[in-house]
Write an enzyme that holds these catalytic residues in place. Structure first.
Site, PDB file in Angstrom:
ATOM      1  N   GLY A   1      -2.309 -37.920   2.016  1.00  0.00           N
ATOM      2  CA  GLY A   1      -1.787 -36.640   2.491  1.00  0.00           C
ATOM      3  C   GLY A   1      -0.368 -36.352   2.053  1.00  0.00           C
ATOM      4  O   GLY A   1       0.286 -35.456   2.575  1.00  0.00           O
TER       5      GLY A   1
ATOM      6  N   GLY B   1      -9.467 -36.584   1.038  1.00  0.00           N
ATOM      7  CA  GLY B   1      -9.129 -35.861   2.256  1.00  0.00           C
ATOM      8  C   GLY B   1      -8.925 -34.378   1.976  1.00  0.00           C
ATOM      9  O   GLY B   1      -9.872 -33.611   1.901  1.00  0.00           O
ATOM     10  N   GLY B   2      -7.672 -33.992   1.791  1.00  0.00           N
ATOM     11  CA  GLY B   2      -7.310 -32.573   1.653  1.00  0.00           C
ATOM     12  C   GLY B   2      -8.172 -31.802   0.658  1.00  0.00           C
ATOM     13  O   GLY B   2      -8.633 -30.686   0.957  1.00  0.00           O
TER      14      GLY B   2
ATOM     15  N   ASN C   1     -13.633 -36.820   3.174  1.00  0.00           N
ATOM     16  CA  ASN C   1     -13.330 -37.169   4.568  1.00  0.00           C
ATOM     17  C   ASN C   1     -12.699 -35.928   5.183  1.00  0.00           C
ATOM     18  O   ASN C   1     -11.539 -35.613   4.901  1.00  0.00           O
ATOM     19  CB  ASN C   1     -12.363 -38.363   4.608  1.00  0.00           C
ATOM     20  N   TRP C   2     -13.483 -35.234   5.991  1.00  0.00           N
ATOM     21  CA  TRP C   2     -13.002 -33.959   6.538  1.00  0.00           C
ATOM     22  C   TRP C   2     -11.991 -34.175   7.669  1.00  0.00           C
ATOM     23  O   TRP C   2     -11.352 -33.246   8.116  1.00  0.00           O
ATOM     24  CB  TRP C   2     -14.192 -33.118   7.028  1.00  0.00           C
ATOM     25  N   LYS C   3     -11.872 -35.408   8.143  1.00  0.00           N
ATOM     26  CA  LYS C   3     -10.938 -35.740   9.244  1.00  0.00           C
ATOM     27  C   LYS C   3     -11.199 -34.825  10.442  1.00  0.00           C
ATOM     28  O   LYS C   3     -12.343 -34.494  10.705  1.00  0.00           O
ATOM     29  CB  LYS C   3      -9.493 -35.688   8.731  1.00  0.00           C
TER      30      LYS C   3
ATOM     31  N   HIS D   1     -10.350 -46.517   8.895  1.00  0.00           N
ATOM     32  CA  HIS D   1      -9.388 -45.631   8.224  1.00  0.00           C
ATOM     33  C   HIS D   1      -7.980 -45.910   8.771  1.00  0.00           C
ATOM     34  O   HIS D   1      -7.821 -46.182   9.965  1.00  0.00           O
ATOM     35  CB  HIS D   1      -9.779 -44.165   8.439  1.00  0.00           C
TER      36      HIS D   1
ATOM     37  N   GLU E   1      -7.152 -47.277   0.116  1.00  0.00           N
ATOM     38  CA  GLU E   1      -6.327 -46.094   0.363  1.00  0.00           C
ATOM     39  C   GLU E   1      -4.903 -46.520   0.734  1.00  0.00           C
ATOM     40  O   GLU E   1      -4.635 -46.843   1.906  1.00  0.00           O
ATOM     41  CB  GLU E   1      -6.895 -45.272   1.521  1.00  0.00           C
TER      42      GLU E   1
ATOM     43  N   GLU F   1      -5.693 -43.997   9.587  1.00  0.00           N
ATOM     44  CA  GLU F   1      -5.320 -43.122  10.714  1.00  0.00           C
ATOM     45  C   GLU F   1      -5.883 -43.662  12.027  1.00  0.00           C
ATOM     46  O   GLU F   1      -5.243 -43.572  13.072  1.00  0.00           O
ATOM     47  CB  GLU F   1      -5.804 -41.687  10.435  1.00  0.00           C
TER      48      GLU F   1
ATOM     49  N   SER G   1      -4.508 -38.679  -1.943  1.00  0.00           N
ATOM     50  CA  SER G   1      -4.085 -37.546  -2.779  1.00  0.00           C
ATOM     51  C   SER G   1      -4.906 -37.407  -4.066  1.00  0.00           C
ATOM     52  O   SER G   1      -4.379 -37.034  -5.119  1.00  0.00           O
ATOM     53  CB  SER G   1      -2.586 -37.613  -3.081  1.00  0.00           C
TER      54      SER G   1
HETATM   55  P1  13P Z   1      -5.816 -37.121   1.129  1.00  0.00           P
HETATM   56  O1  13P Z   1      -6.816 -36.962   0.006  1.00  0.00           O
HETATM   57  O2  13P Z   1      -5.577 -35.846   1.876  1.00  0.00           O
HETATM   58  O3  13P Z   1      -4.567 -37.795   0.662  1.00  0.00           O
HETATM   59  O4  13P Z   1      -6.495 -38.098   2.201  1.00  0.00           O
HETATM   60  C1  13P Z   1      -7.014 -39.300   1.771  1.00  0.00           C
HETATM   61  C2  13P Z   1      -7.777 -39.906   2.868  1.00  0.00           C
HETATM   62  O5  13P Z   1      -7.210 -40.332   3.870  1.00  0.00           O
HETATM   63  C3  13P Z   1      -9.243 -39.971   2.742  1.00  0.00           C
HETATM   64  O6  13P Z   1      -9.795 -40.803   3.693  1.00  0.00           O
END
Ligand code: 13P
Length: 247
Positions: free
Chosen positions: A172, A233-234, A9-11, A94, A166, A96, A212
């Protein structure tokens, strides 16, 4: 046997030119994996990334859609737009988007139905806050989120879906859920799917863990019986994703 699915997920990261460079960096690193690999990217990057992954097995996804077909919804992206650009998946619900853009479970249900109607595969996200975990209501909360999001979804449709667990406190933060915590909730999600749709659907649906995930913890998390991969994510924005996607 369910095929594991590892999605980045590149956000809100990567301009189109950066997206091209990142896709080109990652393609050789995920080559040869038995897992299904998906890059979920900003809508503006979908065309570029679809072009970059052409000829590989990597699939591309969006990060959101609106639930209407088209019209006066300034700034929104429709399911048809993503599909026509070459996306096959879409992340929905998500945390967010729930937090910053005030998406409700009812909105997410409409988006899930629209994605399925059009032929996009939803990666439906759910997860509890730290307070909810401390209150002991994690499983109740997750069951409620999923039950609302799946209103009107048939067993046949549910079988193709992906659900991503999640925990918000793990996103994050570098604080991954323990393998036991992640497996406990993913198992509870499968139990819920069995209650709603029966054993066949519970066996078919893929359930990811996200929060994470990194090159060090991915293999252990993904080896659990009810964890069919991850939403990342990251670590999806760098070479580490190679190790995660092949774990
Ligand atoms: P991280 O891997 O950066 O914790 O993010 C997880 C995420 O929100 C994937 O959708």
């Amino acid at each position: 046997m369910r095929k594991k699915i590892i999605a980045g997920n590149w956000k809100m990261n990567m301009t189109p030119s950066e997206a091209k460079a990142l896709a080109e960096l990652l393609i050789p690193l995920v080559k040869g994996t038995k897992n299904e690999v998906v890059f979920c990217v900003p809508a503006i990057d979908v065309t570029t990334v679809v072009k970059a992954v052409k000829g590989t097995k990597i699939q591309v996804g969006g990060e959101n859609i609106y639930f209407e077909d088209k019209g006066a919804y300034t700034g929104e992206t429709s399911a048809d737009m993503l599909l026509d650009a070459g996306a096959k998946y879409v992340i929905l619900g998500h945390s967010e988007r729930r937090e910053y853009f005030k998406e409700t479970d009812e909105d997410i249900n409409k988006k899930v139905l629209k994605a399925l109607e059009k032929g996009l595969t939803p990666i439906l996200c759910c997860g509890e806050s730290l307070t909810q975990r401390e209150q002991g209501i994690t499983i109740d909360w997750i069951r409620m989120q999923i039950k609302i999001a799946l209103q009107g979804v048939t067993a046949e449709q549910a079988q193709k879906m992906v659900i991503a667990y999640e925990p918000i406190w793990a996103i994050g933060t570098g604080k991954t859920a323990s393998t036991e915590q992640a497996e406990e909730v993913c198992r509870a999600i499968r139990v819920l799917i069995r209650e709603l749709y029966g054993q066949k659907t519970a066996n078919a649906i893929r359930i990811q863990y996200g929060g994470s995930v990194n090159a060090k913890n991915a293999a252990e998390l993904f080896s659990q019986p009810d964890i069919d991969g991850g939403l990342v994510g990251g670590a999806s924005l760098k070479a580490d994703f190679g190790a995660v996607a092949t774990a």
